[in-house]
Design a protein around this motif. Sequence first.
Motif, PDB file in Angstrom:
ATOM      1  N   MET A  40      65.104 -45.330  13.582  1.00  0.00           N
ATOM      2  CA  MET A  40      63.783 -45.168  14.195  1.00  0.00           C
ATOM      3  C   MET A  40      63.812 -44.154  15.333  1.00  0.00           C
ATOM      4  O   MET A  40      62.872 -43.383  15.513  1.00  0.00           O
ATOM      5  CB  MET A  40      63.254 -46.521  14.696  1.00  0.00           C
ATOM      6  CG  MET A  40      62.880 -47.468  13.580  1.00  0.00           C
ATOM      7  SD  MET A  40      61.700 -46.763  12.409  1.00  0.00           S
ATOM      8  CE  MET A  40      60.383 -46.285  13.483  1.00  0.00           C
ATOM      9  N   PHE A  43      63.837 -40.780  13.646  1.00  0.00           N
ATOM     10  CA  PHE A  43      62.472 -40.520  13.149  1.00  0.00           C
ATOM     11  C   PHE A  43      61.608 -39.967  14.279  1.00  0.00           C
ATOM     12  O   PHE A  43      60.944 -38.943  14.131  1.00  0.00           O
ATOM     13  CB  PHE A  43      61.788 -41.831  12.706  1.00  0.00           C
ATOM     14  CG  PHE A  43      62.045 -42.299  11.309  1.00  0.00           C
ATOM     15  CD1 PHE A  43      62.912 -41.661  10.444  1.00  0.00           C
ATOM     16  CD2 PHE A  43      61.389 -43.435  10.855  1.00  0.00           C
ATOM     17  CE1 PHE A  43      63.127 -42.132   9.163  1.00  0.00           C
ATOM     18  CE2 PHE A  43      61.595 -43.916   9.578  1.00  0.00           C
ATOM     19  CZ  PHE A  43      62.468 -43.262   8.732  1.00  0.00           C
ATOM     20  N   ASP A  47      60.140 -35.991  14.773  1.00  0.00           N
ATOM     21  CA  ASP A  47      58.693 -35.746  14.825  1.00  0.00           C
ATOM     22  C   ASP A  47      58.273 -35.129  16.156  1.00  0.00           C
ATOM     23  O   ASP A  47      57.450 -34.216  16.184  1.00  0.00           O
ATOM     24  CB  ASP A  47      57.918 -37.036  14.575  1.00  0.00           C
ATOM     25  CG  ASP A  47      57.989 -37.476  13.114  1.00  0.00           C
ATOM     26  OD1 ASP A  47      58.383 -36.648  12.270  1.00  0.00           O
ATOM     27  OD2 ASP A  47      57.649 -38.640  12.835  1.00  0.00           O
ATOM     28  N   THR A  78      50.870 -43.459   8.049  1.00  0.00           N
ATOM     29  CA  THR A  78      52.016 -43.069   8.869  1.00  0.00           C
ATOM     30  C   THR A  78      52.532 -44.257   9.669  1.00  0.00           C
ATOM     31  O   THR A  78      53.744 -44.490   9.756  1.00  0.00           O
ATOM     32  CB  THR A  78      51.637 -41.907   9.804  1.00  0.00           C
ATOM     33  OG1 THR A  78      51.189 -40.810   8.999  1.00  0.00           O
ATOM     34  CG2 THR A  78      52.810 -41.464  10.643  1.00  0.00           C
ATOM     35  N   VAL A  82      56.359 -46.120   9.434  1.00  0.00           N
ATOM     36  CA  VAL A  82      57.320 -46.357  10.514  1.00  0.00           C
ATOM     37  C   VAL A  82      57.378 -47.825  10.940  1.00  0.00           C
ATOM     38  O   VAL A  82      58.366 -48.251  11.535  1.00  0.00           O
ATOM     39  CB  VAL A  82      57.082 -45.439  11.745  1.00  0.00           C
ATOM     40  CG1 VAL A  82      57.251 -43.991  11.367  1.00  0.00           C
ATOM     41  CG2 VAL A  82      55.767 -45.701  12.400  1.00  0.00           C
ATOM     42  N   SER A  86      60.771 -50.450  11.665  1.00  0.00           N
ATOM     43  CA  SER A  86      60.703 -51.095  12.983  1.00  0.00           C
ATOM     44  C   SER A  86      60.824 -52.606  12.832  1.00  0.00           C
ATOM     45  O   SER A  86      61.541 -53.261  13.591  1.00  0.00           O
ATOM     46  CB  SER A  86      59.391 -50.754  13.684  1.00  0.00           C
ATOM     47  OG  SER A  86      59.298 -49.380  13.936  1.00  0.00           O
ATOM     48  N   TYR A 111      63.523 -45.584   1.476  1.00  0.00           N
ATOM     49  CA  TYR A 111      63.359 -44.662   2.607  1.00  0.00           C
ATOM     50  C   TYR A 111      64.235 -43.427   2.451  1.00  0.00           C
ATOM     51  O   TYR A 111      63.832 -42.329   2.828  1.00  0.00           O
ATOM     52  CB  TYR A 111      63.599 -45.380   3.944  1.00  0.00           C
ATOM     53  CG  TYR A 111      62.321 -46.010   4.442  1.00  0.00           C
ATOM     54  CD1 TYR A 111      61.546 -45.390   5.403  1.00  0.00           C
ATOM     55  CD2 TYR A 111      61.855 -47.197   3.899  1.00  0.00           C
ATOM     56  CE1 TYR A 111      60.356 -45.945   5.830  1.00  0.00           C
ATOM     57  CE2 TYR A 111      60.669 -47.758   4.313  1.00  0.00           C
ATOM     58  CZ  TYR A 111      59.913 -47.128   5.278  1.00  0.00           C
ATOM     59  OH  TYR A 111      58.722 -47.672   5.684  1.00  0.00           O
ATOM     60  N   GLU A 133      69.560 -39.653   9.358  1.00  0.00           N
ATOM     61  CA  GLU A 133      68.801 -40.802   8.854  1.00  0.00           C
ATOM     62  C   GLU A 133      69.401 -41.304   7.543  1.00  0.00           C
ATOM     63  O   GLU A 133      69.536 -42.525   7.348  1.00  0.00           O
ATOM     64  CB  GLU A 133      67.338 -40.415   8.642  1.00  0.00           C
ATOM     65  CG  GLU A 133      66.591 -40.130   9.922  1.00  0.00           C
ATOM     66  CD  GLU A 133      65.276 -39.390   9.721  1.00  0.00           C
ATOM     67  OE1 GLU A 133      64.641 -39.080  10.745  1.00  0.00           O
ATOM     68  OE2 GLU A 133      64.891 -39.108   8.566  1.00  0.00           O
TER      69      GLU A 133
END
Length: 154
Positions: A40, A43, A47, A78, A82, A86, A111, A133
């Motif tokens: 996470m 990620f 971004d 989105t 995520v 989480s 994923y 990731e």
Amino acid sequence: MNSPHPLGGDTVRPAASASGLDPSPVNVRVKIAAAWTSTMFVFAYVDLFGLYRADVRKELETGTIGGFAVGQPFLLATLAFVAVPSLMVLLALVLPPRLNRITNIALSCAYAAAIIAAAIGEWHYYLLGSAIELALLAAVAYWSWTWPRRPLQA
């Protein structure tokens, strides 16, 4: 020497290392939760770093990103994307072992496929983030697949 494992089964304690530090084993649930947490963070940073790109900012100014209109459906999708990893941080710690194992294997593979698809044609920073990731998700799948088993009791 074998000692009882808090989640069942035995753990084998290796001999003390040359440094004298205790190489205490880490519970498989904690390893998996930590890998989801790290995923996470990557990620989020990939971004965020994208916002340094002029092409991304320009696209956002037009109300799109990656060909998708930035509106409620896009933002909801989105968030859902995520939210799952989480929540896996917590679920890795509380789900029953069998369900935990199956869920982690399935989601880490799903994923990984999504990350590979999203990385096609991306910048190097994005590819590096995606590789990290993928390594973390591979660890989730591996630790879930090799989950320690408790000996059957008669």
